[in-house]
Design a protein around this motif. Structure first.
Motif, PDB file in Angstrom:
ATOM      1  N   PRO A   1      -9.160 -15.470   8.753  1.00 11.62           N
ATOM      2  CA  PRO A   1      -8.981 -14.251   7.863  1.00 11.62           C
ATOM      3  C   PRO A   1      -9.789 -14.004   6.759  1.00 11.62           C
ATOM      4  O   PRO A   1     -10.768 -14.804   6.467  1.00 11.62           O
ATOM      5  CB  PRO A   1      -7.374 -14.219   7.715  1.00 11.62           C
ATOM      6  CG  PRO A   1      -7.328 -15.856   7.608  1.00 11.62           C
ATOM      7  CD  PRO A   1      -8.094 -16.596   8.734  1.00 11.62           C
ATOM      8  N   CYS A   2      -9.895 -12.841   6.440  1.00 15.39           N
ATOM      9  CA  CYS A   2     -10.664 -12.492   4.996  1.00 15.39           C
ATOM     10  C   CYS A   2     -10.218 -13.139   3.821  1.00 15.39           C
ATOM     11  O   CYS A   2      -9.198 -13.584   3.762  1.00 15.39           O
ATOM     12  CB  CYS A   2     -10.614 -10.878   4.998  1.00 15.39           C
ATOM     13  SG  CYS A   2     -11.204  -9.861   6.106  1.00 15.39           S
ATOM     14  N   PRO A   3     -11.295 -13.563   3.162  1.00 10.76           N
ATOM     15  CA  PRO A   3     -10.786 -14.030   1.841  1.00 10.76           C
ATOM     16  C   PRO A   3     -10.205 -13.201   0.942  1.00 10.76           C
ATOM     17  O   PRO A   3     -10.250 -11.968   1.139  1.00 10.76           O
ATOM     18  CB  PRO A   3     -12.194 -14.379   1.267  1.00 10.76           C
ATOM     19  CG  PRO A   3     -12.980 -13.439   1.717  1.00 10.76           C
ATOM     20  CD  PRO A   3     -12.586 -13.124   3.107  1.00 10.76           C
ATOM     21  N   ARG A   4      -9.149 -13.698  -0.117  1.00 12.89           N
ATOM     22  CA  ARG A   4      -8.642 -12.770  -0.948  1.00 12.89           C
ATOM     23  C   ARG A   4      -9.941 -12.488  -1.886  1.00 12.89           C
ATOM     24  O   ARG A   4     -10.428 -13.333  -2.924  1.00 12.89           O
ATOM     25  CB  ARG A   4      -7.585 -13.585  -1.725  1.00 12.89           C
ATOM     26  CG  ARG A   4      -6.440 -13.754  -0.964  1.00 12.89           C
ATOM     27  CD  ARG A   4      -5.260 -14.438  -1.676  1.00 12.89           C
ATOM     28  NE  ARG A   4      -5.730 -15.590  -2.219  1.00 12.89           N
ATOM     29  CZ  ARG A   4      -5.538 -16.111  -3.403  1.00 12.89           C
ATOM     30  NH1 ARG A   4      -4.825 -15.312  -4.319  1.00 12.89           N
ATOM     31  NH2 ARG A   4      -6.115 -17.150  -4.081  1.00 12.89           N
ATOM     32  N   LEU A   5     -10.236 -11.134  -1.937  1.00  9.79           N
ATOM     33  CA  LEU A   5     -11.178 -10.591  -2.784  1.00  9.79           C
ATOM     34  C   LEU A   5     -10.646 -10.813  -4.399  1.00  9.79           C
ATOM     35  O   LEU A   5     -11.565 -10.720  -5.305  1.00  9.79           O
ATOM     36  CB  LEU A   5     -11.793  -9.326  -2.611  1.00  9.79           C
ATOM     37  CG  LEU A   5     -12.418  -9.222  -1.304  1.00  9.79           C
ATOM     38  CD1 LEU A   5     -12.848  -7.603  -0.800  1.00  9.79           C
ATOM     39  CD2 LEU A   5     -13.390 -10.183  -0.945  1.00  9.79           C
TER      40      LEU A   5
END
Length: 325
Positions: free
Chosen positions: A319-323
Motif C-alpha cells: 500500500p501507499c506510504p503515509r505521506l
C-alpha cells in the motif's frame, strides 16, 4: 659537497631551501591575512593556523547573528572549523557541531526557516562577490519551514544554492522574470509529522527583474519562487511529483498555487487537509492530478476526492506510504 668544482659546507647547500621556505611563509602569511579579513566580517572569535598546507580557523561555542533591514540570520554552533587552500580564496570548507540555524525574512508572513542537527558540513564558493555555490549537508536534521506547518525530520539533508544574476530588465519579457538564483535539495529518510520515511528531491528557482539584493527588492520586482520539481519517493519509486509558484503579496502574505501528480491521491489529499490518511490505500495504475493552493501555512487541496473519478489500483503491490503522520 662540491658545486662547480668548489667545496661548500653542508649548511651552505641548505640556504636555497631556507630562502624558499621563507618566501613561501611570507606568501602564506599574506593569504592568511586575507582569510582573517574575510572571517572578520562575520565577527566571530576565530583562532587561525594551518601552516604550511592550508589556512585553518577554529572557534568553540559561538553565535553568528546578522540582522538587516528585512532579514535576520542566526547560527549557533558548539564548534566551528573553517578551511581554505592558500592558493584559492574563493572556496571555503566549513564544519559545524550542533548547528542551530534560524533565518527569517521580515515583512513576509511565513518566510522563516529553522534547522537543527547534531553536526554538518558545508562549502562556500564566492566569485567576484557572487554566490557561485553554497552546499551544505546535515544528518539527523530537524527542519521547520514557515510556509508549511509540518514537523520535518531527515536522516540526511543536502542543499545547494547559487546565484545566477541577470542584468536588470525594464519590462517583462514573458510570463516569468529571469532566474536570479537556484536552490536544489535532496533528503533521505524524510518524515512529515512522523509519516513514513521518504526520499525527496527538489529544484527551485528564484525569479526577479534584477539580481537579488534584498527581500523587499525581490518582492517589489514581481519576484517569485518557482518550485520547478519536487518529488517524494519510497523504495518502489516516485509517489508524488509536484510543481508550484509562490508569490509575495502587497500585504506581506505569500500566495502559493501548484499541481501534483500522484499514484496515492487519497493519501496526498489527507496530507493537505491535515487528517489521518486512509489505510490502506493501494497505488493507482495511472497517476492522478491534484491542484492545491492558498496562503503560506494554510495550503489546501483545490481538488476533492469526488473529482478524481474512478481509477484502478495495483492491489498486488504494497500500500501507499503515509505521506504525513
Amino acid at each position: 659537497m662540491k658545486i662547480f668544482g668548489l667545496r661548500l659546507p653542508l649548511w651552505a647547500t641548505l640556504v636555497p631551501l631556507l630562502l624558499a621556505v621563507l618566501v613561501y611563509w611570507r606568501w602564506w602569511e599574506a593569504r592568511l591575512g586575507e582569510f582573517r579579513s574575510d572571517v572578520a566580517v562575520a565577527g566571530m572569535p576565530v583562532i587561525f593556523g594551518g601552516f604550511p598546507y592550508r589556512l585553518h580557523g577554529e572557534a568553540g561555542r559561538t553565535t553568528l547573528d546578522r540582522v538587516r533591514e528585512d532579514t535576520r540570520l542566526r547560527l549557533d554552533v558548539d564548534r566551528l572549523t573553517l578551511d581554505r587552500q592558500p592558493a584559492g580564496r574563493g572556496l571555503t570548507v566549513i564544519g559545524v557541531a550542533a548547528p542551530k540555524l534560524r533565518a527569517e525574512a521580515r515583512g513576509l508572513e511565513g518566510a522563516r526557516l529553522e534547522i537543527d542537527a547534531p553536526g554538518g558540513r558545508a562549502s562556500l564558493h564566492v566569485d567576484n562577490d557572487r554566490l557561485a555555490r553554497f552546499s551544505a549537508e546535515a544528518r539527523a536534521a530537524r527542519v521547520v519551514v514557515g510556509l508549511f506547518p509540518a514537523a520535518i525530520t531527515a536522516d540526511r539533508l543536502e542543499t545547494h544554492i547559487r546565484e545566477t544574476p541577470v542584468a536588470p530588465i525594464a519590462l517583462p519579457t514573458g510570463p516569468r522574470m529571469p532566474v536570479q538564483g537556484e536552490l536544489r535539495a535532496a533528503a533521505s529518510g524524510l518524515r512529515l509529522d512522523g509519516g513514513d520515511p521518504l526520499a525527496m528531491e527538489a529544484d527551485l528557482a528564484i525569479t526577479a527583474a534584477a539580481p537579488l539584493r534584498s527581500v523587499r527588492g525581490w518582492a517589489a520586482q514581481q519576484g517569485t519562487v518557482e518550485v520547478r520539481r519536487l518529488t517524494l519517493s519510497d523504495r518502489l519509486g516516485v509517489v508524488v511529483n509536484l510543481s508550484a509558484t509562490a508569490v509575495p503579496r502587497a500585504d506581506g502574505k505569500i500566495e502559493i498555487a501548484g499541481t501534483a501528480t500522484t499514484i496515492c491521491p487519497l493519501s496526498l489529499l489527507a496530507a493537505l487537509e491535515r487528517r489521518a490518511p486512509p489505510r490502506p490505500e493501494f497505488r493507482a495504475r495511472l497517476a492522478q492530478r491534484i491542484a492545491f493552493g492558498g496562503l503560506a501555512g494554510a495550503v489546501v487541496a483545490r481538488t476533492d476526492a469526488s473529482g478524481l473519478g474512478a481509477f484502478t489500483v495495483r492491489a498486488q503491490e504494497p500500500p501507499c506510504p503515509r505521506l504525513r503522520g
